[in-house]
Design an enzyme around this catalytic site. Structure first.
Site, short mmCIF file in Angstrom:
data_model
loop_
_atom_site.label_atom_id
_atom_site.label_comp_id
_atom_site.label_asym_id
_atom_site.label_seq_id
_atom_site.Cartn_x
_atom_site.Cartn_y
_atom_site.Cartn_z
CG ASP A 113 17.54 -34.97 -19.72
OD1 ASP A 113 16.97 -34.49 -20.72
OD2 ASP A 113 17.07 -34.85 -18.57
CG MET A 164 3.93 -32.99 -22.85
SD MET A 164 3.34 -31.30 -22.98
CE MET A 164 1.74 -31.54 -23.64
CG ASN A 165 10.23 -30.52 -23.64
OD1 ASN A 165 10.30 -29.73 -22.71
ND2 ASN A 165 10.86 -31.67 -23.65
CB CYS A 169 9.74 -33.43 -16.86
SG CYS A 169 10.72 -32.06 -17.51
N GLY A 220 10.24 -28.55 -17.50
CA GLY A 220 10.21 -28.17 -16.08
C GLY A 220 8.81 -28.37 -15.56
CG ASP A 256 -1.35 -31.62 -13.08
OD1 ASP A 256 -1.61 -32.81 -12.83
OD2 ASP A 256 -0.95 -31.24 -14.20
CD GLU A 272 33.91 -25.72 -6.46
OE1 GLU A 272 33.38 -24.61 -6.58
OE2 GLU A 272 34.41 -26.35 -7.43
C1 DGJ Z 1 13.03 -30.04 -20.90
C2 DGJ Z 1 13.35 -30.51 -19.51
O1 DGJ Z 1 12.69 -29.77 -18.55
C3 DGJ Z 1 14.85 -30.50 -19.33
O2 DGJ Z 1 15.20 -30.83 -18.01
C4 DGJ Z 1 15.45 -31.47 -20.31
O3 DGJ Z 1 15.04 -32.76 -20.00
C5 DGJ Z 1 15.05 -31.09 -21.72
N1 DGJ Z 1 13.63 -30.92 -21.86
C6 DGJ Z 1 15.53 -32.14 -22.69
O4 DGJ Z 1 15.06 -31.91 -23.96
#
Ligand code: DGJ
Length: 721
Positions: free
Chosen positions: A358, A471-472, A518, A521, A526, A606
């Site tokens: 990631d 994309m954050n 993503c 999340g 869509d 586990e």
């Molecule tokens: C947001 C994503 O939804 C997470 O799973 C992770 O990849 C972070 N960004 C990483 O910056």
């Protein structure tokens, strides 16, 4: 009245061409024959104006007659589907019917995602309308998939006039209902709690929602259902609209002065003003509509099938996706190559099939403040090249995947220092920051080209089988530094086209790549995205109990195979809640399954459980992804147990999932009424050997064990004997 009728196996859609070329909507519902024109009632209505040609006939007004594609300017004062203005700012349009045609096969849309089908599986109907005064021509396109009971819609606007116009609103689909009392089911939320379901009456004054954030958003999903009041999971009429678009959108539903309902959807009209010079064309994204009189479960099945078989593409459309492990919640930014290999080694030993590295592997990316835009591996941090890391992981018998966020840049990056004008910023203003990053202007081809070349360079150098495309932030400060284009609507639409272009190039150049969407999340969950990425990380909330709600809401419009879902550590990092490994796996298995923790931290017992979970997922995969999904509990009613099931197409097999989410002293037994089984058949529960009749399971239900403590999960496999 001349009619244009589209038939699917179980539904009929009809419009009528009135005198003077007014295009009316006549019917959309259960399949029927003949003309529906006599459903119309003509009445003289005060304050409802009449077209000039028919001014003596005061009972003709666009203000109350059902419109196929309403426009502002012809006397309809309800919220229109289409609105434009000329160069002087004059709002007017009067779209009249010119011609129509029908051809085999499903139309596609340049640069945009669209439902696809084989020629024999679908037909297209095109209706051409014209605004005489400007010469603007509007083509309404309908794609009919008869076996699926789906009708898609999209609009093309062609400026066939001599002067520039501005498109103020171009919705993709609009439905007018002559009568009826409806509820609207929509899916709202926030970051880390997406797609909560809300069922509200459609009222006078109406409701409208959507996104102006640049992505379709965590807050409102571009999938909606209009349902008759009495409609439940099992029974009743309902109409769905799913927008194949990943940017700003808007949805409206309103009951008018005569108790008629209008429901419509399209690109966000606010700040849109899309300029169209003579000769230019604009294509609206597509809305996929469906109707069933068999309740909400059936409507979901239609959309699941549509998205799985006619929206998602590529190699992974039909095959099982690898069980993956993602290091994000195990390490966040803080890792070395050898820690990564430790996590991977343990995962491989337990049966995990792919390792996903990631955020944090590139540039100066040790936290959120730097590195985005510099897509070269940080070999110092990893201790080796990306290809060496990938080879080591492949040597463990696993595939290798990588996280990217191509649309973003940090101010602290080589890319930003070199091309500060590539990021959205408005001259003279301080930009609004989101996660300390700026958005790259993907409406500009040179920006997309550069990022694409950098990222594909990595994919060419190392063996990479999977990409998580993130994309954050919400997009702000929309301004393009070149081209003289400063129109918000145009830039934002071209931005989305740029994202689609990136994805199209990526999946074309690397056809074997599995891409998972993503957006922090599920902020861009869509049907448009699913055209490029057959699965999407459903939410940054990995708490199993919260995920029950999120996945339940998501399931109304999207197939289970599209839902990225992982088992994470406890106490959960988002909620602090602790639930058993079993419960976490039962919930995560209802999706594209994986793990997101360091499996080295588990006890030997586990670890053995994890082996069993992966085995179970592989064994049940077809039932989970190809079976019919049923929501068996109404989570809005706060039941003590949440339950959902997967039933095979021949109805002889069922996987029943139950989680108790509340407990009481001396509690009554909860019975879970199953759906979709064969009433006359007996089913044997594989885990207990007990037998139940299909009829009894569907009318009385399956008794949930009464136990101490909450958050227990049960998974029962029923097979016909
Ligand atoms: C947001 C994503 O939804 C997470 O799973 C992770 O990849 C972070 N960004 C990483 O910056």
């Amino acid at each position: 009245m001349k009619t244009i009728t589209m038939q699917t196996r179980r539904t009929t859609y009809q419009m009528g061409i009135m005198e003077h070329g007014f295009l009316l909507h006549l019917y959309y519902g259960p399949r029927t024959e003949g003309s529906a024109e006599n459903l119309l009632s003509y009445n003289d209505r005060g304050f409802s104006g009449n077209p000039y040609e028919v001014k003596e006939k005061r009972e003709i007004s666009m203000d109350y007659l059902p419109q196929e594609y309403s426009c502002y300017g012809n006397g309809d004062f309800r919220s229109p589907a289409f609105r434009m203005k000329d160069e002087n700012g004059v709002f007017a349009a009067d779209l009249r019917y010119l011609s129509s045609k029908r051809y085999e096969g499903k139309y596609m849309i340049p640069g945009l995602p669209a439902v696809y089908a084989d020629t024999e599986e679908a037909y297209t109907v095109e209706v051409l309308l014209r605004d005489k005064a400007t010469g603007v021509e509007v083509t309404l396109r309908y794609g009919v998939l008869p076996e699926l009971d789906v009708i898609t819609r999209s609009t093309e606007v062609w400026n066939n006039g001599k002067k520039k116009v501005y498109l103020d609103k171009v919705f993709s689909a609009s439905l007018d209902f002559l009568t009826g009392d409806f509820d609207l089911l929509h899916f709202y939320g926030r970051h880390a709690m997406e797609r909560n379901i809300e069922r509200v009456p459609v009222s006078h004054g109406g409701l409208g929602f959507g996104s102006r954030r640049g992505a379709s958003s965590h807050q409102h999903n571009p999938f909606v259902i209009l349902a008759e009041k009495e409609t439940t999971e099992k029974y009743g009429g309902c109409w769905g609209m799913s927008f194949l678009y990943s940017g700003n959108f808007w949805f409206e539903a309103e009951k008018d002065q005569f108790e008629q309902t209008r429901m419509q959807m399209g690109i966000l009209p606010e700040m849109f003003e899309y300029p169209l010079a003579p000769g230019e064309r604009f294509y609206s994204p597509e809305v996929a509509m469906a109707y069933t009189d068999e309740g909400l479960a059936k409507l979901s099945h239609i959309y699941h099938e549509l998205i799985r078989r006619h929206v998602c593409r590529g190699k992974f459309r039909d095959i099982r996706r690898p069980v993956l492990i993602n290091n994000w919640e195990a390490t966040y930014f803080d890792f070395t190559g050898s820690q990564i290999l430790d996590i991977a080694r343990q995962a491989a030993e337990l049966g995990v099939e792919m390792f996903v590295l990631d955020d944090g592997w590139f540039g100066k990316r040790d936290n959120e403040d730097a590195g985005l835009g510099d897509w070269a591996a940080n070999e110092k941090k990893i201790g080796m090249s990306l290809s060496a890391l990938s080879e080591k992981i492949h040597d463990m018998g696993m595939k290798f995947g990588l996280w990217i966020e191509p649309e973003m840049v940090n101010e602290d990056s080589e890319l930003f220092r070199k091309h500060p004008d590539w990021a959205f910023r408005i001259p003279g203003r301080m930009p609004v920051m989101g996660r300390n990053q700026l958005t790259l202007d993907f409406s500009r081809k040179e920006v997309v080209d550069h990022i694409f070349e950098q990222i594909s360079g990595n994919l060419e150098k190392a063996r990479i089988e999977y990409i998580k495309m993130d994309m954050n932030r919400s997009i702000n400060d929309v301004y393009t530094a070149v081209n003289g284009c400063q129109n918000f609507g145009e830039i934002m639409h071209r931005y989305v086209l740029g994202v689609y272009d990136f994805l199209e190039r990526l999946t074309t150049r690397f056809p074997d790549l599995l891409v998972e969407g993503c957006c922090g999340g599920g902020g861009r969950f869509d049907a448009g995205m699913l055209y490029y990425t057959p699965q999407i990380w459903c939410s940054d909330d990995t708490d199993a109990i919260e995920r029950i709600y999120i996945q339940n809401g998501t399931s109304f419009g999207y197939p289970i195979s599209a839902v990225g879902s992982h088992v994470s550590a406890v106490p959960n990092h988002q909620t602090g809640r602790t639930v058993s490994l079993h419960t976490r796996a039962v919930v995560a298995m209802s999706g594209s399954f994986g793990y997101e923790l360091d499996l080295n931290t588990l006890t030997e017992k586990e670890k053995e459980e994890v082996r069993g979970q992966i085995r179970a997922y592989k064994e049940n995969w077809e039932l989970l992804h190809e079976g019919r999904y049923y929501r068996l509990t109404d989570l809005c009613a706060h039941p003590d147990a949440a339950a959902w099931s997967f039933v095979s197409r021949d109805r002889e097999e069922m996987l029943l999932n139950i989680v108790n989410i509340n407990v009481h002293a001396n509690a009554p037994v909860s019975y879970i009424r199953c759906m979709g089984l064969l009433p006359e058949k007996m089913y044997k529960v594989q885990e207990t050997g007990k037998m139940f009749s299909g009829a009894a399971l569907m009318t009385v239900g399956f008794p949930v064990p009464v136990v101490m403590g909450e958050y227990n999960a049960w998974q029962y496999h029923f097979i016909c004997v």
